[in-house]
Design a protein around this motif. Structure first.
Motif, mmCIF file in Angstrom:
data_model
loop_
_atom_site.group_PDB
_atom_site.id
_atom_site.type_symbol
_atom_site.label_atom_id
_atom_site.label_comp_id
_atom_site.label_asym_id
_atom_site.label_seq_id
_atom_site.Cartn_x
_atom_site.Cartn_y
_atom_site.Cartn_z
ATOM 1 N N SER A 196 0.644 -1.380 0.123
ATOM 2 C CA SER A 196 0.274 -0.020 0.123
ATOM 3 C C SER A 196 0.735 1.153 -0.192
ATOM 4 C CB SER A 196 -0.568 -0.071 1.204
ATOM 5 O OG SER A 196 -1.044 1.359 1.557
ATOM 6 N N ASP A 197 0.701 2.171 -0.515
ATOM 7 C CA ASP A 197 1.129 3.691 -0.650
ATOM 8 C C ASP A 197 1.330 4.494 0.141
ATOM 9 O OD1 ASP A 197 2.720 3.222 -3.253
ATOM 10 O OD2 ASP A 197 0.803 4.016 -4.158
ATOM 11 N N ASN A 198 -0.626 4.204 0.858
ATOM 12 C CA ASN A 198 -0.085 4.947 2.336
ATOM 13 C C ASN A 198 -0.768 4.472 3.840
ATOM 14 O OD1 ASN A 198 -1.844 6.872 3.844
ATOM 15 N ND2 ASN A 198 -3.027 7.375 2.756
ATOM 16 N N PRO A 199 0.114 3.832 4.109
ATOM 17 C CA PRO A 199 0.126 2.932 5.174
ATOM 18 C C PRO A 199 -0.275 3.881 6.292
ATOM 19 C CG PRO A 199 2.815 3.806 5.190
ATOM 20 C CD PRO A 199 1.545 4.719 3.891
ATOM 21 N N VAL A 200 -1.388 2.512 6.699
ATOM 22 C CA VAL A 200 -2.721 2.805 8.327
ATOM 23 C C VAL A 200 -1.546 2.971 9.447
ATOM 24 C CG1 VAL A 200 -4.579 2.437 9.074
ATOM 25 C CG2 VAL A 200 -4.442 1.651 7.286
ATOM 26 N N ARG A 201 -1.630 4.456 10.357
ATOM 27 C CA ARG A 201 -0.818 4.776 10.970
ATOM 28 C C ARG A 201 -2.064 5.238 12.592
ATOM 29 N NH1 ARG A 201 1.913 6.648 6.701
ATOM 30 N NH2 ARG A 201 0.527 8.965 7.675
ATOM 31 N N PHE A 202 -2.140 4.559 13.215
ATOM 32 C CA PHE A 202 -2.756 5.133 14.383
ATOM 33 C C PHE A 202 -2.571 6.616 14.736
ATOM 34 C CE2 PHE A 202 -2.886 0.425 14.772
ATOM 35 C CZ PHE A 202 -4.516 0.231 14.839
ATOM 36 N N LEU A 203 -4.059 7.253 14.992
ATOM 37 C CA LEU A 203 -4.298 8.780 15.703
ATOM 38 C C LEU A 203 -3.490 9.407 14.024
ATOM 39 C CD1 LEU A 203 -2.559 7.711 19.496
ATOM 40 C CD2 LEU A 203 -5.527 7.793 18.361
ATOM 41 N N ASP A 204 -3.313 9.055 13.365
ATOM 42 C CA ASP A 204 -2.835 10.438 11.893
ATOM 43 C C ASP A 204 -4.756 10.531 11.493
ATOM 44 O OD1 ASP A 204 -2.128 11.540 10.245
ATOM 45 O OD2 ASP A 204 -1.152 9.808 9.351
ATOM 46 N N LYS A 205 -4.598 11.487 11.177
ATOM 47 C CA LYS A 205 -6.467 12.164 10.454
ATOM 48 C C LYS A 205 -6.024 11.728 9.152
ATOM 49 C CE LYS A 205 -7.114 15.387 14.102
ATOM 50 N NZ LYS A 205 -7.351 16.695 13.807
ATOM 51 N N THR A 206 -4.500 11.580 8.527
ATOM 52 C CA THR A 206 -4.810 11.936 7.442
ATOM 53 C C THR A 206 -4.561 9.753 6.558
ATOM 54 O OG1 THR A 206 -2.221 11.469 7.185
ATOM 55 C CG2 THR A 206 -3.052 13.392 7.130
ATOM 56 N N SER A 207 -4.882 9.418 7.435
ATOM 57 C CA SER A 207 -4.352 8.069 6.893
ATOM 58 C C SER A 207 -6.469 7.247 8.048
ATOM 59 C CB SER A 207 -3.724 6.992 7.883
ATOM 60 O OG SER A 207 -3.942 6.989 9.146
ATOM 61 N N PRO A 238 -9.180 5.282 8.607
ATOM 62 C CA PRO A 238 -9.070 3.641 10.402
ATOM 63 C C PRO A 238 -8.549 2.601 10.360
ATOM 64 C CG PRO A 238 -11.543 4.052 9.080
ATOM 65 C CD PRO A 238 -10.551 5.196 8.722
ATOM 66 N N HIS A 239 -7.905 1.236 10.882
ATOM 67 C CA HIS A 239 -7.480 0.537 10.804
ATOM 68 C C HIS A 239 -8.942 -0.084 11.250
ATOM 69 C CE1 HIS A 239 -5.294 -2.885 12.668
ATOM 70 N NE2 HIS A 239 -4.140 -2.063 11.458
ATOM 71 N N ARG A 279 -17.741 12.756 9.057
ATOM 72 C CA ARG A 279 -18.328 11.185 10.276
ATOM 73 C C ARG A 279 -17.349 11.340 11.244
ATOM 74 N NH1 ARG A 279 -17.760 8.329 5.013
ATOM 75 N NH2 ARG A 279 -20.279 7.402 4.063
ATOM 76 N N ARG A 280 -16.070 11.770 11.772
ATOM 77 C CA ARG A 280 -14.648 11.447 12.547
ATOM 78 C C ARG A 280 -15.463 12.599 13.862
ATOM 79 N NH1 ARG A 280 -10.230 13.896 14.396
ATOM 80 N NH2 ARG A 280 -8.861 12.696 15.176
ATOM 81 N N ASN A 281 -15.880 13.881 13.202
ATOM 82 C CA ASN A 281 -16.545 14.675 14.548
ATOM 83 C C ASN A 281 -17.734 13.998 15.286
ATOM 84 O OD1 ASN A 281 -14.464 16.324 13.604
ATOM 85 N ND2 ASN A 281 -15.668 17.804 12.202
ATOM 86 N N VAL A 282 -18.448 14.010 13.750
ATOM 87 C CA VAL A 282 -19.875 13.474 14.880
ATOM 88 C C VAL A 282 -19.624 12.066 15.235
ATOM 89 C CG1 VAL A 282 -21.721 12.296 14.163
ATOM 90 C CG2 VAL A 282 -21.221 14.159 12.846
ATOM 91 N N LEU A 283 -18.686 11.269 15.207
ATOM 92 C CA LEU A 283 -17.813 10.038 16.021
ATOM 93 C C LEU A 283 -17.547 10.454 17.531
ATOM 94 C CD1 LEU A 283 -18.238 6.678 15.945
ATOM 95 C CD2 LEU A 283 -16.068 7.145 14.911
#
Length: 127
Positions: free
Chosen positions: A3-14, A16-17, A80-84
């Motif tokens: 994957s070109d965009n790895p999933v990272r915890f607590l990173d808004k740009t990636s 969700p895991h 979605r993120r804000n509402v969640l």
């Protein structure tokens, strides 16, 4: 497959895991079923009939059903993120209200407020 965009915890740009989405989808079921064995003790604690404490189940389901209809359009407008995040914060405050409720009526109000956790169930599936 790389994957070109790895999933990272607590990173808004990636994105969700998958484990985050699994945990979010399970919170609603946990909130519904976890307190059921304590209903008889809660009715004794509050000094009310068992049927009054059983109202917490259908009221929770009714509020949850109503909120599911509202959550979709609200998350489309606000994100979605804000509402969640706001939904989970309100759920935690309502849980504290349930823990420290002095009367069964106040407990039932906070139990209805706990139904906001439906945002995790709805939005985790939408993601």
């Amino acid at each position: 497959m790389h994957s070109d965009n790895p999933v990272r915890f607590l990173d808004k740009t990636s994105p969700p895991h998958i484990s985050t989405l699994i945990l979010l989808s399970g919170i609603g079921a946990m909130a519904m079923n976890m307190f059921l064995p304590s209903l008889p003790a809660m009715s004794r604690y509050f000094g009310v009939d068992y049927a009054i404490m059983q109202l917490s189940v259908p009221l929770y389901l009714l509020c949850s059903a109503g909120l599911q209809v509202i959550i979709g359009p609200v998350s489309d407008n606000l994100g979605r993120r804000n509402v969640l995040l706001w939904g989970i914060a309100i759920f935690m405050i309502a849980t504290l209200g349930c823990i420290y409720a002095p009367t069964p009526g106040i407990f039932l109000v906070f139990r209805c407020a706990q139904a906001i956790v439906a945002v995790s169930m709805v939005l985790s599936r939408a993601v």
